[in-house]
Design a protein around this motif. Structure first.
Motif, PDB file in Angstrom:
ATOM      1  N   SER A 424       0.783  -1.079   0.076  1.00  0.00           N
ATOM      2  CA  SER A 424       0.019  -0.117  -0.128  1.00  0.00           C
ATOM      3  C   SER A 424       0.724   1.187  -0.025  1.00  0.00           C
ATOM      4  CB  SER A 424      -0.772   0.145   1.315  1.00  0.00           C
ATOM      5  OG  SER A 424      -1.486   1.253   1.544  1.00  0.00           O
ATOM      6  N   PRO A 425       0.545   2.280  -0.677  1.00  0.00           N
ATOM      7  CA  PRO A 425       1.327   3.572  -0.809  1.00  0.00           C
ATOM      8  C   PRO A 425       0.855   4.461   0.383  1.00  0.00           C
ATOM      9  CG  PRO A 425      -0.639   3.700  -2.364  1.00  0.00           C
ATOM     10  CD  PRO A 425      -0.774   2.292  -1.804  1.00  0.00           C
ATOM     11  N   ILE A 426       0.171   3.884   1.576  1.00  0.00           N
ATOM     12  CA  ILE A 426      -0.350   4.844   2.453  1.00  0.00           C
ATOM     13  C   ILE A 426       0.927   4.865   3.653  1.00  0.00           C
ATOM     14  CG2 ILE A 426      -1.096   2.952   3.879  1.00  0.00           C
ATOM     15  CD1 ILE A 426      -3.418   4.642   5.010  1.00  0.00           C
ATOM     16  N   ALA A 431      -1.505   6.475   8.747  1.00  0.00           N
ATOM     17  CA  ALA A 431      -2.522   5.141   9.117  1.00  0.00           C
ATOM     18  C   ALA A 431      -2.552   5.347  10.483  1.00  0.00           C
ATOM     19  CB  ALA A 431      -2.224   3.826   8.467  1.00  0.00           C
ATOM     20  N   ASP A 432      -1.486   5.339  11.363  1.00  0.00           N
ATOM     21  CA  ASP A 432      -1.708   5.053  12.633  1.00  0.00           C
ATOM     22  C   ASP A 432      -2.327   6.467  13.296  1.00  0.00           C
ATOM     23  OD1 ASP A 432      -0.439   2.737  12.775  1.00  0.00           O
ATOM     24  OD2 ASP A 432       1.499   3.528  13.210  1.00  0.00           O
ATOM     25  N   ARG A 433      -1.820   7.786  12.670  1.00  0.00           N
ATOM     26  CA  ARG A 433      -2.543   8.691  13.240  1.00  0.00           C
ATOM     27  C   ARG A 433      -3.952   9.000  13.209  1.00  0.00           C
ATOM     28  NH1 ARG A 433       0.339  11.898  10.337  1.00  0.00           N
ATOM     29  NH2 ARG A 433      -0.882  12.765   8.863  1.00  0.00           N
ATOM     30  N   ILE A 434      -4.680   8.377  12.132  1.00  0.00           N
ATOM     31  CA  ILE A 434      -6.163   8.535  11.981  1.00  0.00           C
ATOM     32  C   ILE A 434      -6.716   7.237  12.288  1.00  0.00           C
ATOM     33  CG2 ILE A 434      -5.920  10.065  10.090  1.00  0.00           C
ATOM     34  CD1 ILE A 434      -6.892   7.507   8.461  1.00  0.00           C
ATOM     35  N   SER A 554       9.156  12.909 -11.920  1.00  0.00           N
ATOM     36  CA  SER A 554       8.986  14.490 -11.585  1.00  0.00           C
ATOM     37  C   SER A 554       7.949  14.714 -10.510  1.00  0.00           C
ATOM     38  CB  SER A 554       8.664  15.083 -12.840  1.00  0.00           C
ATOM     39  OG  SER A 554       9.913  15.114 -13.723  1.00  0.00           O
ATOM     40  N   LEU A 555       6.752  14.017 -10.830  1.00  0.00           N
ATOM     41  CA  LEU A 555       5.356  14.181  -9.901  1.00  0.00           C
ATOM     42  C   LEU A 555       6.023  13.520  -8.447  1.00  0.00           C
ATOM     43  CD1 LEU A 555       2.746  12.581 -12.033  1.00  0.00           C
ATOM     44  CD2 LEU A 555       2.798  15.098 -10.807  1.00  0.00           C
ATOM     45  N   LEU A 556       6.598  12.379  -8.428  1.00  0.00           N
ATOM     46  CA  LEU A 556       7.083  11.860  -6.989  1.00  0.00           C
ATOM     47  C   LEU A 556       8.187  12.853  -6.453  1.00  0.00           C
ATOM     48  CD1 LEU A 556       7.820   8.213  -7.839  1.00  0.00           C
ATOM     49  CD2 LEU A 556       5.854   9.336  -6.656  1.00  0.00           C
ATOM     50  N   ILE A 569       1.302   9.846   2.017  1.00  0.00           N
ATOM     51  CA  ILE A 569       1.595   8.663   1.261  1.00  0.00           C
ATOM     52  C   ILE A 569       3.127   8.382   1.262  1.00  0.00           C
ATOM     53  CG2 ILE A 569       2.103   8.451  -1.418  1.00  0.00           C
ATOM     54  CD1 ILE A 569      -0.030  10.188  -1.880  1.00  0.00           C
ATOM     55  N   ASP A 570       3.580   7.174   1.316  1.00  0.00           N
ATOM     56  CA  ASP A 570       4.894   6.676   1.454  1.00  0.00           C
ATOM     57  C   ASP A 570       5.494   6.496   0.059  1.00  0.00           C
ATOM     58  OD1 ASP A 570       6.864   4.990   1.630  1.00  0.00           O
ATOM     59  OD2 ASP A 570       6.156   3.883   3.269  1.00  0.00           O
ATOM     60  N   LEU A 571       6.252   7.674  -0.418  1.00  0.00           N
ATOM     61  CA  LEU A 571       6.988   7.839  -1.511  1.00  0.00           C
ATOM     62  C   LEU A 571       8.182   7.102  -1.832  1.00  0.00           C
ATOM     63  CD1 LEU A 571       6.879  11.713  -1.358  1.00  0.00           C
ATOM     64  CD2 LEU A 571       5.456  10.257  -2.707  1.00  0.00           C
ATOM     65  N   THR A 572       8.663   6.338  -0.575  1.00  0.00           N
ATOM     66  CA  THR A 572       9.628   5.220  -0.846  1.00  0.00           C
ATOM     67  C   THR A 572       8.979   4.080  -1.296  1.00  0.00           C
ATOM     68  OG1 THR A 572      10.639   5.985   1.217  1.00  0.00           O
ATOM     69  CG2 THR A 572      11.409   3.995   0.403  1.00  0.00           C
TER      70      THR A 572
END
Length: 614
Positions: A424-426, A431-434, A554-556, A569-572
């Motif tokens: 998942s890209p979350i 995820a923990d915060r919410i 470029s977007l990342l 979002i987990d960009l890694t």
């Protein structure tokens, strides 16, 4: 609001004001309305705004006492208003078709909103108790108001990233809600009252002793559903894949149009690249041979192949966000849907038919308690089921019926979310915060049962009648491309009839989806009618994404610079997936990597709207 949703083809407008109440309606240039159909329309103490197509006009007019001489010309909106005047808030179940309406009742000093059960309609609203209530058929119109805060709905965003379906009433904006299909909403004394007005139920079918009787009646219901949606239309189109759903819609529409001396324009998405590597599971990625077979079977179908070479996957995402103001589902399909709609609009199509809702209705597979050994072997050879699934079905084959029924009759369980970062890209901290898992367990996300007590339960889960999102999305696309987009396979009477057909008639040990296969004899070629392989939409997406890797990089980088995006979002993980897509398209998990990347890209672009605003 008007400027936000008023493209060139929407110009006729009217606004009604009364004290602190305002209702407005915008229609297309091409619409020709009778004087009494100019909306908002006022009759006595009632004022209505409405978008509707009524399917039971004659029956409803009879109940409402409308003289036969007036029934042909009376506008749908006036029929809806008369239904409200007769039955009040209990009127929605009486009205068949696709509709959404709002009525101000000056006698009761209340606003009544309702939308149909399965149609391509929608109502969005914002409520600030004690201050304001605003509703529209478009989120875009609500966003145009300065009084409505533009705040992302983090629970919705998290669900989208983790691939969980949020509550049907929620949108991507905090405080903006969608009215669920089959529901009404009443605003009285600044209080909102929501209730379900219609429930999807299986028809009670009597007088049919032979399978042929069911097939004949099914075909009559299906033909009626198609004909109601193309009545009085000169230019009709259809989205045609290689399958039974859109194929049967195309066949029935072509048959009726041929009787009227008209042609049917069919639009089929085709790949730009070889899809053999992406369809090793026995499915097919190029639907052209099957679509061609359907078109060749009918002399009045004009084929249009859409390869999407002028609409990239990124273009599709940008256009989707522009039209729907939300990160959507099935992201790989955005580009070819946009390409088809653009082509259909250029052809002047007035009504575009789809067959999206057929899986739980017209083309239900059946749910046999066991498969025969030859069928199990055949499906393993075609790679339709895994060896583990084959073993389970062999065990079922050896079990007595009562044991299988006991197994089926146990309480249904639901899938638990698997929040594995690699899938998942979350962002895990987000995820923990919410409290994503807590949201799931408290019922925020729509839970799809893993096992079903009855075939009807499974079909209702597939149809998901309260899910307003497909109807909302197609309605917004219809607004954007100046056409009606309608789905006969989600016709309520047809769907309820299909639910009432005994499940044993849908399968015979060799074929599933048997009802539609038998009904389409002499309407579809056997190549399509008896085909048991499934098509795979946008099968060449990995190759299309490879060509966009520079733009994606470029977007990342832009996402990395954005606090609102990088915190969610987990960009890694996204960069890792992009690397696999760029260099290893033959990776066994290529579909997963495409899903991670596209969900993250779509959600990230949506979140950039809020940069420096929250």
């Amino acid at each position: 609001m008007e400027k936000a949703i008023l493209p060139d083809h929407w110009s006729q407008k009217k606004i009604w004001l009364h004290e602190n109440i305002a209702l407005g309606h915008i229609s297309r240039k091409t619409e020709i309305s009778l004087p009494q159909d100019q909306l908002p329309y006022t009759e006595g103490e009632y004022t209505i705004v409405c978008s509707s197509r009524i399917d039971n006009r004659e029956l409803l007019c009879g109940k409402l006492g409308v003289p036969k001489s007036l029934q042909t010309d009376i506008p749908d909106a006036l029929i809806v208003l008369k239904a409200y005047q007769k039955w009040g808030n209990d009127c929605p179940p009486e009205i068949e078709g696709e509709w959404a309406f709002g009525i101000w009742d000056n006698n009761k000093k209340e606003l009544f909103l309702a939308r149909d059960l399965l149609g391509n309609t929608g109502i969005f609203y914002f409520h600030q108790p004690g201050s304001a209530f605003v509703f529209s058929s478009s989120v875009k119109a609500l966003l145009a108001l300065d009084e409505i805060p533009k705040i992302p709905n983090d629970a919705f965003i998290a669900g989208r990233l983790a691939n969980h379906l949020s509550q049907f009433q929620d949108t991507a904006y905090s405080g903006i809600y969608a009215l669920e299909s089959g529901y009404s909403l009443t605003l009285k004394d600044r209080e909102l009252i929501k209730r379900k007005h219609t429930t999807l139920r299986a028809s009670t079918i009597t007088g049919m002793s032979k399978p042929e009787d069911y097939i004949e009646s099914f075909l009559e219901h299906y033909q009626r559903a198609v004909d109601l949606r193309i009545k009085d239309q000169d230019r009709v189109g259809v989205t045609l894949s290689g399958g039974l759903d859109s194929g049967s819609v195309s066949a029935l529409a072509a048959t009726s149009l041929k009787d009227r001396g008209q042609r049917l324009s069919a639009y089929t998405s085709i790949p730009l690249f070889d899809t053999s590597l992406m369809t090793t599971d026995g499915r097919f990625g190029d639907e052209r041979p099957y679509a061609d077979a359907t078109a060749d079977f009918h002399s009045n179908i004009d084929m249009n192949y859409i390869d999407g070479k002028d609409v990239s996957i990124l273009d599709g995402i940008y256009r989707h966000l522009e039209i729907h103001d939300s990160p959507g589902y099935a992201v790989p399909n955005f580009f070819w849907i946009i390409a088809i709609l653009e082509k259909a609009r250029s052809h002047g199509i007035q009504t575009l038919l789809t067959g999206q809702g057929g899986n739980g209705s017209v083309s239900w597979t059946g749910s046999p308690i066991r498969m025969s050994i030859p069928t199990i072997w055949d499906r393993v050879m075609r790679k339709e089921i895994s060896k583990t699934s084959a073993l389970i079905n062999l065990l079922k084959y050896a079990m007595p019926d009562f044991m299988i029924h006991l197994y089926r009759g146990r309480p249904a369980t639901a899938h638990l979310p698997i929040l594995i970062p690699a899938k998942s890209p979350i962002n895990a901290d987000f995820a923990d915060r919410i409290d994503l898992r807590g949201l799931y367990h408290t019922g925020y996300f729509h839970k799809i049962p893993k096992k079903f007590n009855t075939p009807i339960d499974k079909r209702l889960a597939i149809i998901s009648p309260e899910n307003q999102r497909p109807g909302n999305a197609w309605q917004e696309s219809a607004f954007a491309f100046d056409m009606e987009i309608l789905d006969p396979t989600r016709d309520r009477k047809l769907t309820e009839f299909c639910l009432g057909i005994p499940d044993t008639l849908y399968h015979d040990g060799k074929y599933d989806r048997l009802v539609i296969r038998q009904a389409m004899k002499n309407l579809l070629p056997d190549k399509v009618r008896l085909n048991q392989k499934r098509g795979r939409q946008a099968a060449d997406s990995p190759y299309r994404l490879q060509q966009l890797h520079k733009e994606m990089e470029s977007l990342l980088e832009a996402f990395q610079r954005s606090e609102i995006v990088s915190k969610r979002i987990d960009l890694t993980i996204m960069k890792s997936s992009l690397k696999v897509i760029t260099h290893h398209v033959d990776n066994v998990d290529i579909d997963l990597h495409c899903s991670i990347l596209l969900r993250g890209i779509t959600t990230g672009l949506f979140l950039l709207r809020f940069e420096n605003k929250i």
